[in-house]
Design a protein around this motif. Structure first.
Motif, PDB file in Angstrom:
ATOM      1  N   ALA A 152       7.577   1.560 -20.449  1.00 23.97           N
ATOM      2  CA  ALA A 152       7.533   0.958 -21.782  1.00 23.97           C
ATOM      3  C   ALA A 152       6.182   1.124 -22.472  1.00 23.97           C
ATOM      4  O   ALA A 152       6.068   0.891 -23.676  1.00 23.97           O
ATOM      5  CB  ALA A 152       7.902  -0.522 -21.698  1.00 23.97           C
ATOM      6  N   SER A 153       5.146   1.535 -21.720  1.00 25.55           N
ATOM      7  CA  SER A 153       3.869   1.831 -22.383  1.00 25.55           C
ATOM      8  C   SER A 153       4.008   3.081 -23.238  1.00 25.55           C
ATOM      9  O   SER A 153       3.267   3.283 -24.187  1.00 25.55           O
ATOM     10  CB  SER A 153       2.754   2.052 -21.350  1.00 25.55           C
ATOM     11  N   ASP A 183       4.695   1.548 -36.134  1.00 25.02           N
ATOM     12  CA  ASP A 183       5.108   0.958 -34.859  1.00 25.02           C
ATOM     13  C   ASP A 183       6.455   1.461 -34.347  1.00 25.02           C
ATOM     14  O   ASP A 183       6.620   1.693 -33.160  1.00 25.02           O
ATOM     15  CB  ASP A 183       5.146  -0.572 -34.965  1.00 25.02           C
ATOM     16  N   ASP A 238       6.501   3.119 -30.659  1.00 23.34           N
ATOM     17  CA  ASP A 238       7.405   2.614 -29.623  1.00 23.34           C
ATOM     18  C   ASP A 238       6.703   2.390 -28.280  1.00 23.34           C
ATOM     19  O   ASP A 238       7.105   2.942 -27.249  1.00 23.34           O
ATOM     20  CB  ASP A 238       8.570   3.610 -29.450  1.00 23.34           C
ATOM     21  N   SER A 239       5.675   1.549 -28.308  1.00 23.97           N
ATOM     22  CA  SER A 239       4.950   1.230 -27.073  1.00 23.97           C
ATOM     23  C   SER A 239       4.648  -0.259 -27.049  1.00 23.97           C
ATOM     24  O   SER A 239       4.131  -0.802 -28.031  1.00 23.97           O
ATOM     25  CB  SER A 239       3.630   2.009 -27.028  1.00 23.97           C
ATOM     26  N   ILE A 240       4.923  -0.908 -25.917  1.00 27.41           N
ATOM     27  CA  ILE A 240       4.621  -2.348 -25.871  1.00 27.41           C
ATOM     28  C   ILE A 240       3.114  -2.604 -25.848  1.00 27.41           C
ATOM     29  O   ILE A 240       2.683  -3.711 -26.111  1.00 27.41           O
ATOM     30  CB  ILE A 240       5.269  -3.029 -24.641  1.00 27.41           C
ATOM     31  N   GLU A 251       1.249  -1.637 -30.308  1.00 34.02           N
ATOM     32  CA  GLU A 251       1.673  -1.940 -31.678  1.00 34.02           C
ATOM     33  C   GLU A 251       0.519  -2.467 -32.521  1.00 34.02           C
ATOM     34  O   GLU A 251      -0.467  -2.983 -32.002  1.00 34.02           O
ATOM     35  CB  GLU A 251       2.851  -2.933 -31.658  1.00 34.02           C
ATOM     36  N   ARG A 309       4.556  -8.797 -26.029  1.00 33.12           N
ATOM     37  CA  ARG A 309       5.532  -7.700 -25.871  1.00 33.12           C
ATOM     38  C   ARG A 309       5.757  -7.350 -24.406  1.00 33.12           C
ATOM     39  O   ARG A 309       6.858  -7.000 -24.008  1.00 33.12           O
ATOM     40  CB  ARG A 309       5.060  -6.462 -26.616  1.00 33.12           C
ATOM     41  N   LEU A 310       4.696  -7.448 -23.609  1.00 31.77           N
ATOM     42  CA  LEU A 310       4.860  -7.225 -22.165  1.00 31.77           C
ATOM     43  C   LEU A 310       5.867  -8.236 -21.623  1.00 31.77           C
ATOM     44  O   LEU A 310       6.777  -7.902 -20.865  1.00 31.77           O
ATOM     45  CB  LEU A 310       3.523  -7.458 -21.464  1.00 31.77           C
ATOM     46  N   THR A 357       8.196  -9.987 -23.226  1.00 33.15           N
ATOM     47  CA  THR A 357       9.548  -9.712 -23.710  1.00 33.15           C
ATOM     48  C   THR A 357      10.162  -8.536 -22.960  1.00 33.15           C
ATOM     49  O   THR A 357      11.298  -8.593 -22.495  1.00 33.15           O
ATOM     50  CB  THR A 357       9.505  -9.381 -25.221  1.00 33.15           C
ATOM     51  N   ALA A 358       9.371  -7.484 -22.820  1.00 34.45           N
ATOM     52  CA  ALA A 358       9.916  -6.274 -22.187  1.00 34.45           C
ATOM     53  C   ALA A 358      10.263  -6.526 -20.727  1.00 34.45           C
ATOM     54  O   ALA A 358      11.334  -6.122 -20.251  1.00 34.45           O
ATOM     55  CB  ALA A 358       8.904  -5.136 -22.295  1.00 34.45           C
TER      56      ALA A 358
END
Lengths: 678, 678
Positions: B422-423, B629, B633-635, B638, B646-647, B649-650
């Motif tokens: 997700a990074s 953003d 598309d990176s947690i 943004e 975001r970490l 949430t992901a």
């Protein structure tokens, strides 16, 4: 020897195999020992026919990857258990066990021996007799443990970890708690799916007093159902760049309770009444002792990068030996004949040998240390432990970065075909990549080396157990020496390379110390350290570690079984040394060690000459360290050199599997029938 | 300006945004132009709400990835078509079109505009009026073309390609044939699933005479059914390291026939009677003209690496600005404050600006050239084309390697969290990686530069259309100069950096030529060239290209809209220059340009000072070139800097999605509920 090791199948690699200046079988036995090779053979034999290790269609979902890795780890543990090991040494055995599974299935290696070893070694190094039952249950497979240090918000900065463990005297229990998501334990392998127990590091509180970071063994899942206990929240780190079969997870505690005895109390304890007892002078020493004990686990990581690197180098060297392109007079030649290709690959092949010998040595001295520290109570043990800690903290990043670059060079050396997943190099890169930030982020870790070296005062007589710094006692003499090689032969000589490194370490140490002292007055100690990292601390640490690597290589060369092996190892020594010295030339000029401008040219020509001298040995050098074909699993790197045949089979097969080959025209089906050889 | 660009949401990045020495919006408009920003805004607006570009669960099978990329490419082509572009220049428009889709969905970018452009530009540059219908049908989407040069056994070595096209006078047709699997065309994007037509390069035979490599446009699939024609075998390259939505395939011809007119006859033709006609002096010239025309397509590749690199730098710079760890007196600081982090990221950020300006320029001069070459028949055009070819052949590898390393540094700078899929950085690396071996393998390609430079004779008055080599006319004067900066200010000065590069190019050219001449006597021309690659040809080419990059940067700086932007661009100029000069210090000492050993220290301190001077601008510098953003598309990256939210949430989401969160203890569910902010 001929019974121990079989010849490779004849084919396009024969040319270079015949050119080799030494016997690869003798080299392999020299590296792995006879007993080691026998153990490998037995291991390979069982693995090759085991159903869990057969090639299957590619795994796609995380769940598939996870469960395959688990089954493979279990199968592997059982195979290892079943092998009688006779006279093989523990270090050699553990090296082969880890190397083989890491090269065969990196995700399975995280599950066994990886995480399991992290758990048991923490128990052994920080626990006492009262934790013996956990150790026994872990060994017997009744429980499965993982290791939880890092939190979402803090990794290397362990002092600022925020999970708390508060002693509750009334119930004789600790209450462990996660204040918020940034304090969630994360990344631990095993945490998402498997672990029943976790070694958890938390800030200890007794009666409102804060006693710093301590380790605990905490039951987190019911071993029968694998469901988490009430008060334990477990989650999954999700998809990663690589090693997706490893189940890295996160962990949150909600005022979760466990017995007081689960504190790992080797360095400090809490009595039932809530008294904190320790023999250490202050808490800083306790934290130091805990972190020191942890470094033992890090020792194997230096080797891991080399395992990955060796796999990639095997693929690339064999492929470039087979691949023929541009040559003189419209005749094509193997691209290994190109100077550029030799320079891109051979220094890394040298590094594979150098680091391999060094990491074996580091394993050995660490195991000795662990043994001695159990039976003795000698104050010099702490210094010895510190030296091992520092060396492993330096060797891990140097090895990690070297093979990170080696793998990338291998990928590009294979040209477009290296970009095929079936080449195997992309996966190797994605898996190795993790090494550079786990078990200590490389840039943080390598600071341990310079921090330690900076404590040496000018004129100190330095003598350590492993003699890593002894030469620094002679710094003032060394700093007066100059680079005086004036021919290619001289520049390649062992003494010249060692002298250059010793001057470099002494010089960088002096310069770093001077800069640090000046900055400290102005900015304070923290910023002074930060502002001496680049060109100073980092280069100092790297040069120090490379010098150790080279010294170890010399000791190994002294035991070479014949003159041919000795000679090729000496060339690898010189190539590794000069390739890296070339990158230090700015400092060698800048510090006045090199005064003749011709030295640049001399070093350049020496590196190129060594590459050229080694190119006919490259295939045999790879043969002696390569994993067997079923472990290598690359269409470009198999030992028979039949690259194009395998490319054809793989591409035609993947075309059928993926989409059905878009084929028409029966007359030519023989061209693409995978059963037809070219 | 305030209407054109919105402010970023407040958050943890505010601190650095407020420190910036310049206005990021002004910088962005300066780079992209007002019309460009408007065009971007319209494009983003449509993309952001388009169903094909919404975030979906991860794609797992190759087929899913392929069909998604195809749908996205189609949607993108339609969106682009729908936008009125008013006053935007063609170059700017094409840059934005390619940049946006490459950063949003690299696989879709292969399908549009990628492969399509390769096909049409080959038709334009090598075809004539009789191929106009193909061009029209490709533009209207009626047919879809791909580009087939590389074979399994030969890539860069085009002379040895083995596909044949034999003229059959009786039927006025060519018969194209693949002798065996090693001669199968491979890697072409579009070939596995989509292409109805292929530009195919094959060895031309007429009446048994061999006329060398020529290009043909060959129908391969029925545009209605997408089934291959009889005599055409199409297959799939299978899974790759990255860009798996691109359908790279392979192609085998079984004596397949197509009309004579499909020969691309701009440089040479075959008459119905089987006569070979060309205005070129010999076949070598025909092959040269064909390859030269192809290089036009390569021009955009220099930019591609920067597009990937900029995306990774956006993520890493924002993450390290937010991430706080070790600081003085137990206070944590942003890790962007560490010297080591500044040195690891800022030179690459400088490179992103330098290469961006250069590749825009290269696009412009190429488009001008294409335009001029249509209307004029000037013999100087060939020389001009050659210069563009050489520069693009050098800029592509220099850019490719730079951003390959930049992306890896970004990955490690994000620590363990950078290893999360997700990074986004792992995917960026795997996608960019292809650039280093496609459209000309980097090491082969960069030789074009030194080959071209080596033709310059001592004392030649060199003057070229783009003036890339003009300074070499003064070589003898330049070679007498010395490095004489003696302060940090002096060493950072524009003139000093340019002077150093010019000396370096002249010196490396002279030394390379000398070495080559000596070796040629001994080993012949082929081996002499091979044996001057490392430290000579390659360094010469790199220095030459970096000098061009810097010269272009100066021209851009002259047009800066205000003094603040000018100053920050000057710092980026100096940092890019000195960071790379540091790596050339061995040659600068070795050639006697630098004679004072203190220069090493001066250059080191200058690089570190520039990094420090730029660190407060780093976030704003990224803001001015970052994709929005939803493209990023990176947690971790943004624009609001809410990394930990975001970490959380992901990770919680992936835990639920993958396996169901192993959660018990309701009381704490608020900690992990993704709706709760920290």
């Amino acid at each position: 020897m001929s019974q121990l090791l079989q010849n490779f199948a004849q084919g396009p690699l024969d040319y270079y195999r015949k050119q080799a200046s030494f016997d690869w079988k003798k080299m392999k036995v020299f590296i792995d020992t006879q007993e080691g090779v026998k153990f490998q053979n037995n291991l390979y034999e069982k693995l090759q026919i085991h159903p869990e290790f057969q090639k299957n269609p590619p795994l796609e979902t995380l769940n598939e990857k996870r469960s395959t890795a688990t089954r493979q780890a279990l199968a592997y543990a059982n195979i290892v258990k079943s092998l009688t090991t006779s006279e093989i040494t523990t270090t050699k055995k553990e090296d082969i066990i880890l190397r083989t599974i890491l090269q065969l299935s990196p995700s399975a290696a995280f599950k066994y021996p990886g995480t399991k070893r992290l758990f048991t070694s923490a128990l052994q190094s920080q626990g006492t007799n009262r934790h013996h039952k956990f150790l026994q249950e872990a060994e017997s497979g009744k429980i499965y443990g993982c290791f939880c240090m890092t939190e979402i918000g803090h990794g290397s900065d362990t002092k600022n970890l925020r999970t708390t463990a508060t002693y509750d005297k009334d119930k004789d229990e600790f209450v462990v708690n996660t204040p918020d998501f940034q304090a969630a334990k994360c990344w631990a392998a095993g945490l998402a799916e498997l672990a029943t127990h976790a070694i958890v590091y938390a800030q200890l509180y007794i009666n409102g007093d804060h006693w710093g970071l301590h380790g605990f063994v905490v039951p987190i899942r019911n071993p029968g159902t694998l469901l988490p206990y009430e008060g334990v929240i477990l989650g999954d780190m999700g998809e990663k760049v690589g090693v997706n079969g490893a189940d890295n997870g996160f962990l949150i505690f909600d005022k979760y309770r466990f017995p007081r005895e689960n504190l790992l109390n080797r360095f400090a304890d809490v009595t039932p009444k809530g008294n904190y007892v320790t023999s250490a002078a202050d808490q800083k020493d306790v934290r130091g002792a805990i972190l020191g004990a942890l470094s033992i686990a890090r020792v194997t990581v230096t080797g891991k990068s080399e395992f990955y690197g060796t796999k990639a180098l095997t693929i690339a060297v064999r492929y470039v030996a087979v691949r023929r392109q541009f040559g003189p007079k419209n005749q094509e030649v193997s691209i290994l004949e190109y100077q550029s290709m030799q320079y891109r690959l051979l220094p890394y092949l040298a590094a594979a040998y150098v680091v391999r010998f060094f990491s074996t040595y580091l394993d050995e001295v660490t195991q000795e240390f662990v043994k001695d520290s159990k039976k003795q109570n000698d104050p010099s043990l702490a210094r010895r432990g510190m030296e091992i800690h520092v060396i492993s903290a330096g060797a891990k990043p140097v090895s990690g970065w070297t093979f990170r670059d080696a793998i990338q060079e291998c990928r590009e050396a294979c040209g477009g075909h290296g970009y095929l997943k079936a080449s195997g190099i992309g996966d190797i890169r994605n898996d190795q990549d993790s090494v550079n930030t786990y078990e200590g982020e490389n840039h943080v870790l390598i600071q341990q080396v310079s921090n330690w070296l900076l404590k040496i005062q000018n004129g100190d007589k330095v003598s350590t157990y492993l003699k890593s710094t002894d030469f620094i006692s002679n710094a003032s003499k060394i700093l007066k020496t100059k680079f005086n090689a004036s021919s290619l032969d001289e520049v390649c000589k062992v003494e010249n390379i060692i002298d250059t490194y010793q001057w470099l370490v002494c010089y960088l140490l002096r310069e770093t110390k001077q800069k640090f002292d000046v900055l400290k007055q102005r900015e304070g100690s923290f910023w002074a350290k930060s502002n001496t990292q680049i060109f100073y601390c980092k280069n100092l640490s790297i040069a120090f570690v490379q010098h150790l690597f080279l010294q170890r290589m010399l000791t190994v060369i002294d035991t070479a079984p014949d003159v041919n092996i000795r000679n090729v190892l000496l060339k690898l020594f010189s190539l590794y040394g000069l390739y890296n010295i070339e990158k230090f030339l700015p400092s060698l000029f800048g510090g006045g060690y090199v005064q003749n401008y011709k030295a640049t040219n001399l070093v350049h020509e020496a590196v190129l000459k060594l590459c050229k001298d080694l190119k006919n040995d490259a295939v045999a050098l790879v043969d002696a360290i390569a994993p067997p074909d079923f472990v290598l699993d690359s269409i470009l790197g198999e030992s028979d050199g039949q690259v194009y045949q395998r490319l054809q089979t793989a591409l035609v097969r993947s075309s059928y599997e993926e989409n059905g080959l878009k084929c028409s025209g029966e007359a030519v089906s023989n061209i693409i029938d995978p059963r037809n050889k070219l």
